[in-house]
Design a protein around this motif. Structure first.
Motif, PDB file in Angstrom:
ATOM      1  N   ALA A   3       0.819  -1.218   0.000  1.00 21.67           N
ATOM      2  CA  ALA A   3       0.000   0.000   0.000  1.00 21.67           C
ATOM      3  C   ALA A   3       0.850   1.264   0.000  1.00 21.67           C
ATOM      4  CB  ALA A   3      -0.934  -0.006   1.208  1.00 21.67           C
ATOM      5  N   LEU A   4       1.967   1.229   0.718  1.00 23.07           N
ATOM      6  CA  LEU A   4       2.831   2.404   0.823  1.00 23.07           C
ATOM      7  C   LEU A   4       3.944   2.410  -0.211  1.00 23.07           C
ATOM      8  CD1 LEU A   4       3.031   2.488   4.708  1.00 23.07           C
ATOM      9  CD2 LEU A   4       1.793   4.103   3.249  1.00 23.07           C
ATOM     10  N   GLU A   5       4.005   1.344  -1.022  1.00 21.74           N
ATOM     11  CA  GLU A   5       4.990   1.215  -2.100  1.00 21.74           C
ATOM     12  C   GLU A   5       6.407   1.398  -1.565  1.00 21.74           C
ATOM     13  OE1 GLU A   5       3.686   4.051  -5.003  1.00 21.74           O
ATOM     14  OE2 GLU A   5       2.121   2.724  -5.746  1.00 21.74           O
ATOM     15  N   LEU A   6       6.729   0.627  -0.527  1.00 23.36           N
ATOM     16  CA  LEU A   6       8.076   0.691   0.028  1.00 23.36           C
ATOM     17  C   LEU A   6       8.518  -0.701   0.473  1.00 23.36           C
ATOM     18  CD1 LEU A   6       7.497   0.479   3.289  1.00 23.36           C
ATOM     19  CD2 LEU A   6       7.233   2.918   3.093  1.00 23.36           C
ATOM     20  N   PRO A   7       9.825  -0.905   0.584  1.00 19.26           N
ATOM     21  CA  PRO A   7      10.336  -2.202   1.009  1.00 19.26           C
ATOM     22  C   PRO A   7       9.916  -2.535   2.441  1.00 19.26           C
ATOM     23  CG  PRO A   7      12.077  -0.868   0.038  1.00 19.26           C
ATOM     24  CD  PRO A   7      10.889   0.021   0.221  1.00 19.26           C
ATOM     25  N   ILE A   8       9.785  -3.796   2.720  1.00 20.62           N
ATOM     26  CA  ILE A   8       9.388  -4.271   4.040  1.00 20.62           C
ATOM     27  C   ILE A   8      10.328  -3.741   5.116  1.00 20.62           C
ATOM     28  CG2 ILE A   8       9.149  -6.364   5.432  1.00 20.62           C
ATOM     29  CD1 ILE A   8       8.380  -7.721   2.670  1.00 20.62           C
ATOM     30  N   SER A   9      11.622  -3.709   4.810  1.00 25.03           N
ATOM     31  CA  SER A   9      12.596  -3.292   5.829  1.00 25.03           C
ATOM     32  C   SER A   9      12.372  -1.860   6.287  1.00 25.03           C
ATOM     33  CB  SER A   9      14.023  -3.452   5.318  1.00 25.03           C
ATOM     34  OG  SER A   9      14.261  -2.570   4.254  1.00 25.03           O
ATOM     35  N   GLU A  10      11.796  -1.010   5.446  1.00 25.16           N
ATOM     36  CA  GLU A  10      11.551   0.368   5.861  1.00 25.16           C
ATOM     37  C   GLU A  10      10.458   0.451   6.920  1.00 25.16           C
ATOM     38  OE1 GLU A  10      11.521   3.541   3.063  1.00 25.16           O
ATOM     39  OE2 GLU A  10      13.010   2.553   1.787  1.00 25.16           O
ATOM     40  N   LEU A  11       9.677  -0.625   7.041  1.00 25.55           N
ATOM     41  CA  LEU A  11       8.687  -0.693   8.109  1.00 25.55           C
ATOM     42  C   LEU A  11       9.248  -1.352   9.369  1.00 25.55           C
ATOM     43  CD1 LEU A  11       5.554  -1.739   6.030  1.00 25.55           C
ATOM     44  CD2 LEU A  11       5.955   0.475   7.132  1.00 25.55           C
ATOM     45  N   LEU A  12      10.285  -2.184   9.216  1.00 29.03           N
ATOM     46  CA  LEU A  12      10.783  -2.978  10.340  1.00 29.03           C
ATOM     47  C   LEU A  12      12.162  -2.590  10.836  1.00 29.03           C
ATOM     48  CD1 LEU A  12       9.658  -6.526   9.147  1.00 29.03           C
ATOM     49  CD2 LEU A  12       8.474  -4.963  10.697  1.00 29.03           C
ATOM     50  N   ASP A  13      12.901  -1.800  10.070  1.00 30.37           N
ATOM     51  CA  ASP A  13      14.292  -1.499  10.418  1.00 30.37           C
ATOM     52  C   ASP A  13      14.366  -0.438  11.513  1.00 30.37           C
ATOM     53  OD1 ASP A  13      17.027  -1.839  10.212  1.00 30.37           O
ATOM     54  OD2 ASP A  13      17.248  -0.386   8.603  1.00 30.37           O
ATOM     55  N   THR A  14      15.230  -0.692  12.502  1.00 37.37           N
ATOM     56  CA  THR A  14      15.402   0.279  13.599  1.00 37.37           C
ATOM     57  C   THR A  14      16.605   1.177  13.393  1.00 37.37           C
ATOM     58  OG1 THR A  14      16.699  -1.323  14.854  1.00 37.37           O
ATOM     59  CG2 THR A  14      14.333  -1.226  15.299  1.00 37.37           C
ATOM     60  N   SER A  15      17.590   0.733  12.619  1.00 41.15           N
ATOM     61  CA  SER A  15      18.793   1.554  12.436  1.00 41.15           C
ATOM     62  C   SER A  15      19.506   1.160  11.158  1.00 41.15           C
ATOM     63  CB  SER A  15      19.743   1.360  13.621  1.00 41.15           C
ATOM     64  OG  SER A  15      20.227   0.031  13.617  1.00 41.15           O
ATOM     65  N   ARG A  16      20.446   1.999  10.776  1.00 40.85           N
ATOM     66  CA  ARG A  16      21.266   1.734   9.599  1.00 40.85           C
ATOM     67  C   ARG A  16      22.736   1.907   9.992  1.00 40.85           C
ATOM     68  NH1 ARG A  16      16.479   3.587   8.036  1.00 40.85           N
ATOM     69  NH2 ARG A  16      15.495   2.667   6.240  1.00 40.85           N
ATOM     70  N   ASP A  17      23.132   1.232  11.079  1.00 35.45           N
ATOM     71  CA  ASP A  17      24.493   1.354  11.580  1.00 35.45           C
ATOM     72  C   ASP A  17      25.487   0.675  10.644  1.00 35.45           C
ATOM     73  OD1 ASP A  17      23.447   0.791  14.994  1.00 35.45           O
ATOM     74  OD2 ASP A  17      23.490   2.621  13.813  1.00 35.45           O
ATOM     75  N   THR A  18      26.756   1.104  10.726  1.00 35.56           N
ATOM     76  CA  THR A  18      27.825   0.462   9.972  1.00 35.56           C
ATOM     77  C   THR A  18      28.784  -0.182  10.946  1.00 35.56           C
ATOM     78  OG1 THR A  18      29.125   2.475   9.981  1.00 35.56           O
ATOM     79  CG2 THR A  18      27.660   2.133   8.089  1.00 35.56           C
ATOM     80  N   GLY A  19      29.741  -0.954  10.438  1.00 39.31           N
ATOM     81  CA  GLY A  19      30.697  -1.624  11.303  1.00 39.31           C
ATOM     82  C   GLY A  19      30.197  -2.993  11.710  1.00 39.31           C
ATOM     83  N   MET A  20      30.817  -3.547  12.749  1.00 35.05           N
ATOM     84  CA  MET A  20      30.461  -4.881  13.221  1.00 35.05           C
ATOM     85  C   MET A  20      29.101  -4.870  13.889  1.00 35.05           C
ATOM     86  SD  MET A  20      32.595  -7.301  15.754  1.00 35.05           S
ATOM     87  CE  MET A  20      32.001  -8.861  16.283  1.00 35.05           C
ATOM     88  N   THR A  21      28.278  -5.807  13.482  1.00 36.83           N
ATOM     89  CA  THR A  21      26.951  -5.922  14.063  1.00 36.83           C
ATOM     90  C   THR A  21      26.736  -7.356  14.509  1.00 36.83           C
ATOM     91  OG1 THR A  21      26.101  -4.219  12.582  1.00 36.83           O
ATOM     92  CG2 THR A  21      24.484  -5.647  13.621  1.00 36.83           C
ATOM     93  N   VAL A  22      26.360  -7.532  15.749  1.00 36.06           N
ATOM     94  CA  VAL A  22      26.018  -8.848  16.271  1.00 36.06           C
ATOM     95  C   VAL A  22      24.526  -8.851  16.530  1.00 36.06           C
ATOM     96  CG1 VAL A  22      26.356 -10.498  18.145  1.00 36.06           C
ATOM     97  CG2 VAL A  22      28.296  -9.138  17.312  1.00 36.06           C
ATOM     98  N   VAL A  23      23.838  -9.825  15.979  1.00 36.57           N
ATOM     99  CA  VAL A  23      22.400  -9.936  16.157  1.00 36.57           C
ATOM    100  C   VAL A  23      22.141 -11.162  17.019  1.00 36.57           C
ATOM    101  CG1 VAL A  23      20.182 -10.208  15.007  1.00 36.57           C
ATOM    102  CG2 VAL A  23      21.998  -8.869  13.911  1.00 36.57           C
ATOM    103  N   ARG A  24      21.524 -10.985  18.152  1.00 30.22           N
ATOM    104  CA  ARG A  24      21.204 -12.073  19.078  1.00 30.22           C
ATOM    105  C   ARG A  24      19.759 -12.502  18.876  1.00 30.22           C
ATOM    106  NH1 ARG A  24      26.244 -13.352  20.645  1.00 30.22           N
ATOM    107  NH2 ARG A  24      27.328 -11.562  21.524  1.00 30.22           N
ATOM    108  N   ALA A  25      19.570 -13.773  18.622  1.00 33.20           N
ATOM    109  CA  ALA A  25      18.229 -14.305  18.369  1.00 33.20           C
ATOM    110  C   ALA A  25      17.273 -13.972  19.514  1.00 33.20           C
ATOM    111  CB  ALA A  25      18.289 -15.812  18.146  1.00 33.20           C
ATOM    112  N   ALA A  26      17.772 -14.027  20.733  1.00 36.70           N
ATOM    113  CA  ALA A  26      16.917 -13.779  21.896  1.00 36.70           C
ATOM    114  C   ALA A  26      16.418 -12.338  21.970  1.00 36.70           C
ATOM    115  CB  ALA A  26      17.678 -14.126  23.174  1.00 36.70           C
ATOM    116  N   GLU A  27      17.057 -11.419  21.239  1.00 39.17           N
ATOM    117  CA  GLU A  27      16.670 -10.013  21.277  1.00 39.17           C
ATOM    118  C   GLU A  27      15.742  -9.614  20.133  1.00 39.17           C
ATOM    119  OE1 GLU A  27      20.356  -7.874  21.326  1.00 39.17           O
ATOM    120  OE2 GLU A  27      20.896  -8.593  23.319  1.00 39.17           O
ATOM    121  N   LEU A  28      15.426 -10.564  19.255  1.00 40.82           N
ATOM    122  CA  LEU A  28      14.596 -10.250  18.092  1.00 40.82           C
ATOM    123  C   LEU A  28      13.152 -10.663  18.320  1.00 40.82           C
ATOM    124  CD1 LEU A  28      16.911 -11.466  15.207  1.00 40.82           C
ATOM    125  CD2 LEU A  28      16.511  -9.117  15.936  1.00 40.82           C
ATOM    126  N   ASP A  29      12.243  -9.788  17.954  1.00 40.09           N
ATOM    127  CA  ASP A  29      10.832 -10.160  17.943  1.00 40.09           C
ATOM    128  C   ASP A  29      10.547 -10.975  16.705  1.00 40.09           C
ATOM    129  OD1 ASP A  29      10.126  -8.885  20.299  1.00 40.09           O
ATOM    130  OD2 ASP A  29       9.640  -7.001  19.303  1.00 40.09           O
TER     131      ASP A  29
END
Length: 198
Positions: free
Chosen positions: A60-86
């Motif tokens: 409906a908004l003609e935009l990628p899914i990530s633009e609705l779900l993304d919290t940041s656009r950081d650079t560098g090393m990123t660690v994603v912990r499964a327990a912290e994801l909804d």
């Protein structure tokens, strides 16, 4: 460390995207086939979004899914912990957004995708090229009349603007889902399948 929930992220991004486009809740409701009161709850962070809801809003908004779900656009090393994801759940899929990668001429979204044994997950289509790599289990992928059965290590790629579905064949399936698209791509909803802005 406190993390922002999918509900809060969607609320902020939905409101921002709607206002940037100059759309009323009524217009987004009409375009997405989601009730105005449900949209109001989602914008207030009180709703319970599903995969189908997010896909409908993306269309409906003609935009990628990530633009609705993304919290940041950081650079560098990123660690994603499964327990912290909804988990964003749908008819038969549980989806976790792991990362959004922005390149000069492409954006790639990385998701942990689990397909449950019951039912099929259907999509009317959304922006991008979809790549799915099966890690465990057997997965049936149907795209616009074509079917592929995949096992561990197999990969499929297709034009995600086409209607498609995922079905677990012998029990649950673990997979990695990559969505790839160009910055500025929008889904053409005028009746023709495909992307605008290429």
């Amino acid at each position: 460390m406190e993390t922002e929930s999918v509900r809060d992220t969607l609320a902020a991004n939905l409101r921002r995207a709607r206002v940037e486009r100059g759309l009323s809740l009524s217009e987004v409701s009409r375009r997405s086939s989601i009730g105005k009161s449900t949209l109001s709850q989602l914008e207030a962070g009180a709703g319970n979004p599903t995969i189908e809801t997010v896909f409908s809003l993306s269309r409906a908004l003609e935009l990628p899914i990530s633009e609705l779900l993304d919290t940041s656009r950081d650079t560098g090393m990123t660690v994603v912990r499964a327990a912290e994801l909804d988990v964003l759940s749908g008819e038969a899929v549980d989806l976790r957004m792991l990362r959004r990668i922005e390149l000069d001429d492409a954006i790639v979204e990385v998701y942990d995708q689990q397909v449950r044994a019951e039912g099929s997950q259907r999509s009317l289509g959304h922006v991008g090229t979809e790549h799915t790599i099966v890690q465990a289990g057997r997965l049936r992928v149907e795209v616009q009349g074509g079917t592929a059965d995949l096992g561990p290590g197999d990969c499929v790629a297709f034009d995600a603007t086409q209607p498609h579905s995922y079905t677990a064949l012998d029990g649950p399936v673990r997979s990695v889902l990559l969505l790839q698209y160009r910055p500025g791509n929008r889904l053409d909803l005028s009746g023709r399948h495909g992307l605008l802005g290429e």
